[in-house]
Design a protein around this motif. Structure first.
Motif, mmCIF file in Angstrom:
data_model
loop_
_atom_site.group_PDB
_atom_site.id
_atom_site.type_symbol
_atom_site.label_atom_id
_atom_site.label_comp_id
_atom_site.label_asym_id
_atom_site.label_seq_id
_atom_site.Cartn_x
_atom_site.Cartn_y
_atom_site.Cartn_z
ATOM 1 N N ILE A 1 14.789 35.876 -15.002
ATOM 2 C CA ILE A 1 15.093 35.905 -16.443
ATOM 3 C C ILE A 1 13.944 35.289 -17.250
ATOM 4 O O ILE A 1 13.504 35.845 -18.262
ATOM 5 C CB ILE A 1 16.433 35.176 -16.716
ATOM 6 N N LYS B 1 14.842 51.842 -20.325
ATOM 7 C CA LYS B 1 14.340 50.709 -19.545
ATOM 8 C C LYS B 1 14.792 50.851 -18.095
ATOM 9 O O LYS B 1 15.989 50.916 -17.807
ATOM 10 C CB LYS B 1 14.797 49.362 -20.120
ATOM 11 N N THR C 1 21.920 48.849 -27.335
ATOM 12 C CA THR C 1 21.997 49.446 -26.004
ATOM 13 C C THR C 1 23.035 50.564 -26.069
ATOM 14 O O THR C 1 24.194 50.311 -26.400
ATOM 15 C CB THR C 1 22.422 48.399 -24.964
ATOM 16 N N THR D 1 30.188 47.691 -17.025
ATOM 17 C CA THR D 1 29.313 46.527 -17.191
ATOM 18 C C THR D 1 29.540 45.516 -16.068
ATOM 19 O O THR D 1 28.601 45.067 -15.411
ATOM 20 C CB THR D 1 29.565 45.852 -18.552
ATOM 21 N N GLU E 1 25.505 44.133 -21.251
ATOM 22 C CA GLU E 1 24.406 43.699 -20.379
ATOM 23 C C GLU E 1 24.701 44.169 -18.962
ATOM 24 O O GLU E 1 25.648 43.705 -18.339
ATOM 25 C CB GLU E 1 24.316 42.172 -20.441
ATOM 26 N N LEU E 2 23.906 45.115 -18.485
ATOM 27 C CA LEU E 2 24.163 45.693 -17.163
ATOM 28 C C LEU E 2 23.019 45.403 -16.202
ATOM 29 O O LEU E 2 21.867 45.327 -16.615
ATOM 30 C CB LEU E 2 24.342 47.212 -17.280
ATOM 31 N N TRP E 3 23.366 45.323 -14.927
ATOM 32 C CA TRP E 3 22.393 45.007 -13.865
ATOM 33 C C TRP E 3 21.544 43.821 -14.343
ATOM 34 O O TRP E 3 22.087 42.906 -14.940
ATOM 35 C CB TRP E 3 21.539 46.250 -13.550
ATOM 36 N N SER E 4 20.217 43.856 -14.067
ATOM 37 C CA SER E 4 19.405 42.836 -14.732
ATOM 38 C C SER E 4 18.431 43.525 -15.674
ATOM 39 O O SER E 4 17.283 43.138 -15.800
ATOM 40 C CB SER E 4 18.716 41.910 -13.729
ATOM 41 N N LEU E 5 18.938 44.576 -16.339
ATOM 42 C CA LEU E 5 18.134 45.317 -17.315
ATOM 43 C C LEU E 5 18.435 44.756 -18.702
ATOM 44 O O LEU E 5 19.335 45.221 -19.393
ATOM 45 C CB LEU E 5 18.469 46.806 -17.230
ATOM 46 N N TYR E 6 17.697 43.737 -19.096
ATOM 47 C CA TYR E 6 17.988 43.045 -20.346
ATOM 48 C C TYR E 6 17.339 43.765 -21.522
ATOM 49 O O TYR E 6 16.152 44.085 -21.477
ATOM 50 C CB TYR E 6 17.502 41.599 -20.258
ATOM 51 N N ASN E 7 18.131 43.992 -22.551
ATOM 52 C CA ASN E 7 17.604 44.557 -23.789
ATOM 53 C C ASN E 7 17.131 43.384 -24.655
ATOM 54 O O ASN E 7 17.929 42.652 -25.219
ATOM 55 C CB ASN E 7 18.704 45.355 -24.495
ATOM 56 N N THR E 8 15.814 43.221 -24.712
ATOM 57 C CA THR E 8 15.235 42.023 -25.349
ATOM 58 C C THR E 8 14.761 42.307 -26.767
ATOM 59 O O THR E 8 14.147 41.456 -27.391
ATOM 60 C CB THR E 8 14.005 41.556 -24.539
ATOM 61 N N GLU F 1 11.184 37.705 -17.476
ATOM 62 C CA GLU F 1 11.458 38.798 -18.407
ATOM 63 C C GLU F 1 11.178 38.354 -19.844
ATOM 64 O O GLU F 1 10.663 39.128 -20.654
ATOM 65 C CB GLU F 1 12.910 39.298 -18.274
ATOM 66 N N ILE G 1 18.129 52.683 -24.932
ATOM 67 C CA ILE G 1 18.137 51.837 -26.125
ATOM 68 C C ILE G 1 17.772 52.684 -27.343
ATOM 69 O O ILE G 1 16.889 53.542 -27.254
ATOM 70 C CB ILE G 1 17.118 50.686 -25.963
ATOM 71 N N SER H 1 28.437 46.702 -12.572
ATOM 72 C CA SER H 1 27.007 46.936 -12.343
ATOM 73 C C SER H 1 26.367 45.820 -11.518
ATOM 74 O O SER H 1 25.403 46.056 -10.808
ATOM 75 C CB SER H 1 26.270 47.113 -13.673
ATOM 76 N N THR H 2 26.912 44.622 -11.609
ATOM 77 C CA THR H 2 26.331 43.512 -10.852
ATOM 78 C C THR H 2 27.246 43.054 -9.716
ATOM 79 O O THR H 2 26.961 42.056 -9.060
ATOM 80 C CB THR H 2 26.059 42.298 -11.766
ATOM 81 N N GLN I 1 6.694 41.940 -12.786
ATOM 82 C CA GLN I 1 7.106 41.390 -14.079
ATOM 83 C C GLN I 1 5.919 40.877 -14.874
ATOM 84 O O GLN I 1 5.855 41.037 -16.080
ATOM 85 C CB GLN I 1 8.108 40.247 -13.869
ATOM 86 N N ARG J 1 2.315 44.557 -15.617
ATOM 87 C CA ARG J 1 3.762 44.619 -15.798
ATOM 88 C C ARG J 1 4.228 46.070 -15.943
ATOM 89 O O ARG J 1 3.601 46.860 -16.656
ATOM 90 C CB ARG J 1 4.179 43.849 -17.054
ATOM 91 N N ILE K 1 18.840 51.644 -18.574
ATOM 92 C CA ILE K 1 19.627 51.626 -19.815
ATOM 93 C C ILE K 1 18.870 52.430 -20.870
ATOM 94 O O ILE K 1 17.638 52.558 -20.814
ATOM 95 C CB ILE K 1 19.911 50.196 -20.335
#
Lengths: 313, 432
Positions: free
Chosen positions: A31, B353, B424, B116, A177-184, A34, B417, B119-120, B240, B311, B415
């Motif tokens: 995180i 993304k 999202t 949601t 917020e899904l998976w670890s695909l963060y909308n920043t 990211e 956007i 997904s994890t 990253q 990245r 995702i």
């Protein structure tokens, strides 16, 4: 698409197993990176408290041998424990990272914070100073050490939590917020609050402090302190929080579970002098961290939520 | 820190199995809040002040009993309206494992919230009311769990106390579930009879269902083995950041998380999109070198050669490379309250993304919509509304390095956007 996985691989037994702390650490590092990869001008809130001490270690693991890609910042109410402020400055210097300090008292002088009474808690006023500092530096992301287990409004907070141009949190309209695909993504004047240790509990934090051998301000461990008993809490006797008429001052062995603003932070009775002893106590405790220590969260069922909507971190 | 050493030695030697994330699927009527309350309560994750607050709030509403759903309903509006708005996360731990529950409410936005949460999730607990048996919503829950690639499904048949703890009721529900679920090919499927209200077979076995010989719900959750699922897949490492300390320090590393596979010093890699091949020289974390990194580890990789990586690029297994694609077919779940009108599809533009890479995307075609109630495919839908699941074709401005979602969640998910509003809009799973 097809994929044939005939690659010989090492026996799982030979691979290291990942403990829950490894898992939490790895997620938090991801995180933080990211934020560094996607946000133009981030900042990390460092108060000298245990959660933000954990954040700094995670930032070391995320970015060393390079310097942190963000400064540290603390909003001081002017009512913090001196041990904690001293620790804050020493830790920032030891890491060689830049620390920005902004104070509620400056906002009071500017007139943007007006207290109704001189002894009113300045804790909620922090939000004003915080938003002023975010505007002053143009930060588009602010990393904080809040955890979802702290409080029920926080349980619904996103890891990347959007704040509008007024710094407000809209809990009913959060980005999924899904998976670890963060909308920043934010527009100018808006910002993100980012919580890398969202999934940690108080016990996880202490286990990590212990595993990493991290120092914390001395008042997190048992020490003798004059206190009075008020509404089921132990209120420390200080210049800011003097005993009220009819209250008896006792000297007890106590430690702090949180080290926020003096006017609203209470210690608990304890003899735990080491991280291991704190872990043992934390595993057995029957009261939540904020329930035992925070006067400001008990005022109503939704006190934290209301502060957060107004920009509190 | 001698005391710490003593405590560590004195502690029973249980292996720390890390973290298991799971989701509970079911409505309030199925006893979902009671089940979560029971798990938290019986593992001592609820504190006295939380219980006291629940008691205060329950009596304010004129309820005599503790309403455990109040533990999970955190927001003011939820308590006022007696509904649950959004996904909430809850935590408890046993000596063996830490658990994260995604508690997803069952109202209008159910699909969006369950997608949601799932997904994890490593596992899904699907709740069935023993009196009602398999309902359309049960099929929906199993379908969404399967769609999101949750490999471990536990069907908890609840309220067994209300059917006299009858084994034949449990067996019939199990048969009914298997009748439709066999098509989903669920990797690990278990059935457990429970009474969340009384606590039977949740944490403690209780005495009422001695005919059931399997594990309790908590024991089943503790036993689920997720360790090697991602390790067994080909190596994938979305970059990253490039770590460069600058001035005077000769270091260049690539920071990221191993999403699948394993990595050792000496491992051969290909960098994408450049296609250059190289070898791992070192794996570092803070001030130490690591002998190995496994799936889930956030590390910094030092390569033997000076190659062009930044990245959004990916380091991957050169013999099992991801697919490099400029157009993809995927199942998406529409998350936004803004409708997507099929007539405007040709002009719809998104930011997509995927791993650490964001690219512009264009919707080419709405292939079909899935009716979440009948699970039938509807060709040529007129558009997509919130909670809709559809199969779409997308065209990409730059290539992505993907695997099918079924094979690899991390490199198969994305995702969408809205570039104008930054909202999202959708979650996507790339077809195999």
């Amino acid at each position: 698409m097809s994929a044939v996985l005939e690659k010989p691989r090492p026996d799982r037994g030979a691979l290291p197993s990942r403990s829950h702390l490894d898992w939490l650490e790895s997620e938090a590092i991801f995180i933080l990176r990211e934020v560094a990869g996607e946000c133009a001008n981030p900042v990390l809130f460092f108060s000298g408290g245990k959660d933000s001490i954990v954040l700094l270690r995670l930032a070391e693991k995320a970015f060393r041998p390079a310097k942190f890609p963000f400064p540290l910042m603390h909003v001081d109410t002017g009512h913090n424990f001196p041990e904690v402020i001293a620790f804050r400055d020493a830790r920032a210097a030891e890491l060689g990272e830049r620390l920005i300090a902004r104070s509620v008292e400056e906002s009071m002088r500017r007139g943007t914070v007006k207290l109704r009474r001189p002894d009113e808690s300045r804790n909620a006023a922090q939000s004003v100073t915080l938003l002023e500092a975010i505007a002053e530096f143009g930060f588009d992301a602010a990393i904080g050490g809040a955890r979802r287990d702290e409080e029920k409004a926080r349980a619904k907070e996103r890891v990347f939590s959007f704040r509008d141009e007024f710094g407000q949190w809209d809990p009913k309209n959060q980005r999924p917020e899904l998976w670890s695909l963060y909308n920043t993504r934010v527009a100018k004047g808006e910002h993100m609050r980012v919580f890398p240790i969202s999934n940690w509990t108080e016990l996880d934090v202490w286990q990590y402090l212990s595993r990493e051998r991290l120092a914390v301000p001395s008042i997190y461990y048992a020490h003798r302190r004059p206190v009075v008993r008020r509404n089921g809490l132990l209120v420390p006797v200080t210049q800011i929080t003097p005993p009220r008429e009819g209250e008896t001052v006792e000297e007890l062995s106590v430690r702090f579970r949180t080290v926020g603003d003096i006017s609203c932070t209470c210690p608990v009775e304890s003899t735990a002098a080491t991280a291991a002893e704190v872990i043992a106590e934390t595993a057995l405790t029957t009261i939540t961290e904020r329930g035992a220590t925070r006067m400001d969260d008990q005022t109503s069922e939704a006190s934290m939520e209301r502060r957060k909507k107004e920009g509190y971190f | 820190m001698t005391l710490l050493g003593e405590i560590e030695r004195a502690a029973p030697a249980v292996e720390d199995l890390g973290v298991l994330r799971f989701i509970t699927a079911g409505s309030v009527d199925d006893g979902k809040s009671t089940l979560i309350g029971r798990l938290l309560h019986d593992t001592r994750a609820i504190f006295e002040d939380q219980l006291a607050a629940v008691a205060r709030a329950s009596s304010k509403r004129g309820q005599d009993d503790l309403d455990l759903s109040l533990l999970t309903d955190g927001l003011e509006a939820e308590r006022e309206q007696g509904i649950t708005i959004d996904v909430a996360y809850r935590y408890f731990a046993t000596p063996r494992r830490k658990f994260i529950i995604a508690d997803t409410p069952g109202h209008e936005q159910y699909t969006r919230n369950m997608v949601t949460g799932a997904s994890t999730a490593d596992a899904t607990v699907i709740l069935i009311d023993a009196r009602k048996g398999v309902l359309p919503q049960t099929r929906r829950h199993a379908y969404i769990a399967h769609l999101l690639g949750v490999r471990h499904i536990i069907v908890a048949v609840n309220k067994m106390d209300l059917v006299g703890f009858d084994e034949t009721v449990f067996d019939r529900i199990r048969k009914d579930f298997l009748a439709f679920a066999s098509a989903l090919a669920i990797a690990d499927l278990r059935f457990i009879p429970i009474s969340a209200l009384r606590g039977d077979l949740i944490v403690d076995r209780g005495k009422s269902m001695s005919w059931y010989r399997g594990p309790t719900l908590l024991a089943a959750l503790e036993e689920i083995d997720v360790a090697d699922e991602a390790d067994a897949l080909p190596f994938r490492f979305p970059v990253q950041l490039v770590v460069r300390p600058g001035a005077g320090k000769d270091f260049r590393g690539y920071a990221g998380r191993v999403e699948s596979g394993t990595l050792f010093p000496g491992t051969e890699l290909v960098a994408l999109p450049s296609g250059q091949r190289t070898v791992v020289r070192d794996i570092v974390s803070l001030d130490r070198s690591m002998p190995v990194a496994v799936a889930g580890d956030s590390v910094t990789v030092v390569l033997a050669d000076d190659i062009d990586v930044s990245r959004g690029d990916m380091l991957a297994d050169p013999t099992h490379r991801p697919h490099s694609l400029r157009s993809i077919r995927a199942r998406i779940c529409w998350l936004s309250s803004n409708l997507l009108d099929a007539r405007t599809v040709s002009t719809a533009r998104f930011l997509l993304k995927h791993t650490t890479r964001s690219v512009k995307a264009k919707l080419l075609h709405l292939n079909y919509r899935v009716d979440i109630n009948t699970l039938e495919q509807q060709a040529a839908p007129t558009g997509l509304a919130m909670n809709d699941i559809a199969n779409v074709s997308l065209s990409l401005a730059q290539p992505l390095f993907v695997d099918s979602y079924e094979l690899n969640r991390a490199t198969g998910s994305f995702i969408l956007i809205d570039e104008a509003t930054n909202q999202t809009l959708a979650a996507g799973m790339i077809d195999g």
